[in-house]
Design a protein around this motif. Sequence first.
Motif, mmCIF file in Angstrom:
data_model
loop_
_atom_site.group_PDB
_atom_site.id
_atom_site.type_symbol
_atom_site.label_atom_id
_atom_site.label_comp_id
_atom_site.label_asym_id
_atom_site.label_seq_id
_atom_site.Cartn_x
_atom_site.Cartn_y
_atom_site.Cartn_z
ATOM 1 N N LYS A 56 -9.964 16.022 52.088
ATOM 2 C CA LYS A 56 -10.327 16.454 50.793
ATOM 3 C C LYS A 56 -10.213 15.181 49.698
ATOM 4 O O LYS A 56 -10.215 15.105 48.615
ATOM 5 C CB LYS A 56 -9.606 17.601 50.146
ATOM 6 C CG LYS A 56 -10.054 18.668 51.031
ATOM 7 C CD LYS A 56 -9.415 19.986 50.241
ATOM 8 C CE LYS A 56 -9.376 21.453 50.828
ATOM 9 N NZ LYS A 56 -8.780 22.739 50.820
ATOM 10 N N VAL A 57 -9.233 14.110 50.270
ATOM 11 C CA VAL A 57 -9.602 12.936 49.669
ATOM 12 C C VAL A 57 -11.170 12.514 49.856
ATOM 13 O O VAL A 57 -12.099 12.438 50.042
ATOM 14 C CB VAL A 57 -9.162 12.074 50.746
ATOM 15 C CG1 VAL A 57 -8.641 10.450 49.838
ATOM 16 C CG2 VAL A 57 -7.246 12.135 50.254
ATOM 17 N N VAL A 58 -11.425 12.003 48.536
ATOM 18 C CA VAL A 58 -12.565 10.918 47.999
ATOM 19 C C VAL A 58 -12.444 9.491 48.035
ATOM 20 O O VAL A 58 -13.717 9.495 47.460
ATOM 21 C CB VAL A 58 -13.130 11.672 46.982
ATOM 22 C CG1 VAL A 58 -13.412 13.350 46.846
ATOM 23 C CG2 VAL A 58 -12.363 11.858 44.976
ATOM 24 N N GLY A 59 -11.776 8.705 47.568
ATOM 25 C CA GLY A 59 -11.660 7.716 47.385
ATOM 26 C C GLY A 59 -9.793 8.154 47.423
ATOM 27 O O GLY A 59 -8.757 7.792 47.387
ATOM 28 N N TYR A 60 -10.022 6.274 47.136
ATOM 29 C CA TYR A 60 -8.375 5.528 47.105
ATOM 30 C C TYR A 60 -8.455 4.385 46.445
ATOM 31 O O TYR A 60 -9.766 3.444 46.932
ATOM 32 C CB TYR A 60 -6.904 5.929 48.343
ATOM 33 C CG TYR A 60 -8.113 5.377 49.568
ATOM 34 C CD1 TYR A 60 -8.375 3.986 49.971
ATOM 35 C CD2 TYR A 60 -9.420 5.993 50.305
ATOM 36 C CE1 TYR A 60 -8.208 3.152 50.639
ATOM 37 C CE2 TYR A 60 -9.493 5.227 51.306
ATOM 38 C CZ TYR A 60 -9.290 4.370 51.865
ATOM 39 O OH TYR A 60 -10.220 3.114 52.936
ATOM 40 N N SER A 89 -16.098 8.695 56.731
ATOM 41 C CA SER A 89 -15.462 7.594 57.075
ATOM 42 C C SER A 89 -14.224 6.656 56.073
ATOM 43 O O SER A 89 -13.517 6.314 56.674
ATOM 44 C CB SER A 89 -16.970 6.675 57.262
ATOM 45 O OG SER A 89 -17.619 6.782 55.699
ATOM 46 N N ALA A 90 -13.995 7.758 54.387
ATOM 47 C CA ALA A 90 -13.292 6.387 53.803
ATOM 48 C C ALA A 90 -11.622 7.268 55.116
ATOM 49 O O ALA A 90 -10.364 6.454 54.679
ATOM 50 C CB ALA A 90 -13.528 7.213 52.752
ATOM 51 N N GLY A 91 -11.414 8.674 54.800
ATOM 52 C CA GLY A 91 -10.852 8.863 55.048
ATOM 53 C C GLY A 91 -9.927 8.341 56.339
ATOM 54 O O GLY A 91 -9.783 7.960 57.570
#
Length: 129
Positions: A56-60, A89-91
């Motif tokens: 559920k991570v959308v960005g960092y 892919s971000a995760g």
Amino acid sequence: MAAEQYGIFRRGTDRLDIELRGELRVEDLAACEAAVSVQLVVAKRGTFKVVVDLQKVVGYSLEARDALVALQRHLGDAASQTAYVTASSAGRALAMWAAHMTPNQVIKNFSYRDDAVGWLIGDVGPASG
């Protein structure tokens, strides 16, 4: 007050699940690390198996990425294995960075939670040659 960007769930005496969500910030990960410390205060080295769910991570930010590495180093003090579950892919990039920056720990990335849990409990399922 903003909603917490993490959840920590004890799954028995030897398992801990951490769920991270939303746009990760350093403050969120520092609070998560403090909460994890409470769970691991009496743990012996190598007695825990951890799932870190990044689905559920959308960005960092880059700073948050480094804070995740700090959290993983802290987890490594008590964990024998850490499984990252990622859906984007971000995760995956975030999980791979944490694994890369903590080379002396046993870390593996998975697309599905069931696969991650299977790996942690030693039930890897059928293999084909």
